[in-house]
Scaffold this motif. Sequence first.
Motif, PDB file in Angstrom:
ATOM      1  N   VAL A   1      62.926 -38.976  54.777  1.00 40.83           N
ATOM      2  CA  VAL A   1      62.965 -39.614  56.106  1.00 40.83           C
ATOM      3  C   VAL A   1      64.334 -39.292  56.713  1.00 40.83           C
ATOM      4  O   VAL A   1      65.373 -39.723  56.205  1.00 40.83           O
TER       5      VAL A   1
ATOM      6  N   ARG B   1      64.892 -41.939  65.669  1.00 42.07           N
ATOM      7  CA  ARG B   1      66.089 -42.788  65.733  1.00 42.07           C
ATOM      8  C   ARG B   1      67.233 -41.999  66.341  1.00 42.07           C
ATOM      9  O   ARG B   1      68.210 -42.555  66.814  1.00 42.07           O
TER      10      ARG B   1
ATOM     11  N   LYS C   1      51.459 -45.888  56.057  1.00 35.39           N
ATOM     12  CA  LYS C   1      52.824 -46.035  55.570  1.00 35.39           C
ATOM     13  C   LYS C   1      52.970 -47.511  55.186  1.00 35.39           C
ATOM     14  O   LYS C   1      52.536 -48.388  55.939  1.00 35.39           O
TER      15      LYS C   1
ATOM     16  N   PHE D   1      55.612 -50.084  54.890  1.00 34.99           N
ATOM     17  CA  PHE D   1      57.023 -50.179  55.290  1.00 34.99           C
ATOM     18  C   PHE D   1      57.372 -51.573  55.802  1.00 34.99           C
ATOM     19  O   PHE D   1      56.604 -52.139  56.569  1.00 34.99           O
TER      20      PHE D   1
ATOM     21  N   THR E   1      57.760 -46.579  52.000  1.00 34.53           N
ATOM     22  CA  THR E   1      59.151 -46.189  52.263  1.00 34.53           C
ATOM     23  C   THR E   1      59.942 -47.455  52.525  1.00 34.53           C
ATOM     24  O   THR E   1      59.389 -48.471  52.935  1.00 34.53           O
ATOM     25  N   GLY E   2      61.237 -47.364  52.271  1.00 35.92           N
ATOM     26  CA  GLY E   2      62.110 -48.524  52.420  1.00 35.92           C
ATOM     27  C   GLY E   2      62.524 -48.999  51.042  1.00 35.92           C
ATOM     28  O   GLY E   2      61.738 -49.636  50.349  1.00 35.92           O
ATOM     29  N   GLY E   3      63.737 -48.609  50.647  1.00 30.53           N
ATOM     30  CA  GLY E   3      64.258 -49.052  49.354  1.00 30.53           C
ATOM     31  C   GLY E   3      63.831 -48.199  48.176  1.00 30.53           C
ATOM     32  O   GLY E   3      64.004 -48.603  47.026  1.00 30.53           O
ATOM     33  N   ILE E   4      63.286 -47.024  48.443  1.00 34.20           N
ATOM     34  CA  ILE E   4      62.899 -46.151  47.327  1.00 34.20           C
ATOM     35  C   ILE E   4      64.037 -45.183  47.017  1.00 34.20           C
ATOM     36  O   ILE E   4      64.704 -44.679  47.917  1.00 34.20           O
TER      37      ILE E   4
ATOM     38  N   GLY F   1      61.572 -41.681  51.785  1.00 35.44           N
ATOM     39  CA  GLY F   1      62.900 -42.266  51.637  1.00 35.44           C
ATOM     40  C   GLY F   1      63.982 -41.401  52.237  1.00 35.44           C
ATOM     41  O   GLY F   1      63.770 -40.212  52.519  1.00 35.44           O
ATOM     42  N   SER F   2      65.133 -42.039  52.414  1.00 36.35           N
ATOM     43  CA  SER F   2      66.264 -41.307  52.988  1.00 36.35           C
ATOM     44  C   SER F   2      67.306 -40.978  51.921  1.00 36.35           C
ATOM     45  O   SER F   2      68.334 -40.389  52.225  1.00 36.35           O
TER      46      SER F   2
END
Length: 214
Positions: free
Chosen positions: A15, A45, A129, A131, A157-160, A179-180
């Motif tokens: 991401v 974003r 997703k 999320f 996604t989010g916190g992975i 994930g980022s």
Amino acid sequence: MDINTRVEQIGVVPVIKLNNPERDAAPLAKALCAGGVPIAEVTFRAAGADTAIKLMKEACPEMLCGAGTVMTTEHIDKAIAAGAEFIVTPGFDPELVAYCQEKGIAIYPGCTTPTDYHAAYKFGLKVLKFFPAEQSGGLAKIKAMSAPFPMFKVMPTGGISLKNLKDYIKCPVICACGGSYMVTADLIDNGKWDEITALCRQSVEIVKEARNNG
Ligand code: 3PG
């Protein structure tokens, strides 16, 4: 091969927020592909997400590029014009889902509640997703949701991160994890392409191992 199958095969979805697409999109695309992760969710974003998608596809045409944090139909139009192959929204917006279906582009809306899943079911979606994953109950919630809704696969996604990727990807309801962690602002802004490639390779290894050994 359809897009959902391609996403599942790769197994991880970076991401991405690119502040300087002209400088970073091409080397980032190459770094991801070199690491065995030829896919990106490029988020709106940052304003130039469509430019980033276009430049990433030019640098690596084999790559699957989607747009993330899509909030409006204008974003969808821009993403499609740039060559995006899928759309990701943070929440479930029926107008955006309908618009994507009209345009014939895959959409993975953010869903975490039974109400979201019901809405997605009405649209005939197959992949959602999930999320923000960790913050919404993580694996336990994903599993609980799959009891009444076995028709969906989810992309949490989010916190992975590398720490919990294996636990998530082992779950049969999960087709891929986003994930980022392999494309953080620090890594991108400082051009740490080799590190990005290494993180991708590690992620792919974890996915492979989890799928082979359970
Ligand atoms: C997303 O939009 O999918 C998330 O912001 C990614 O979450 P992460 O930064 O915790 O990986």
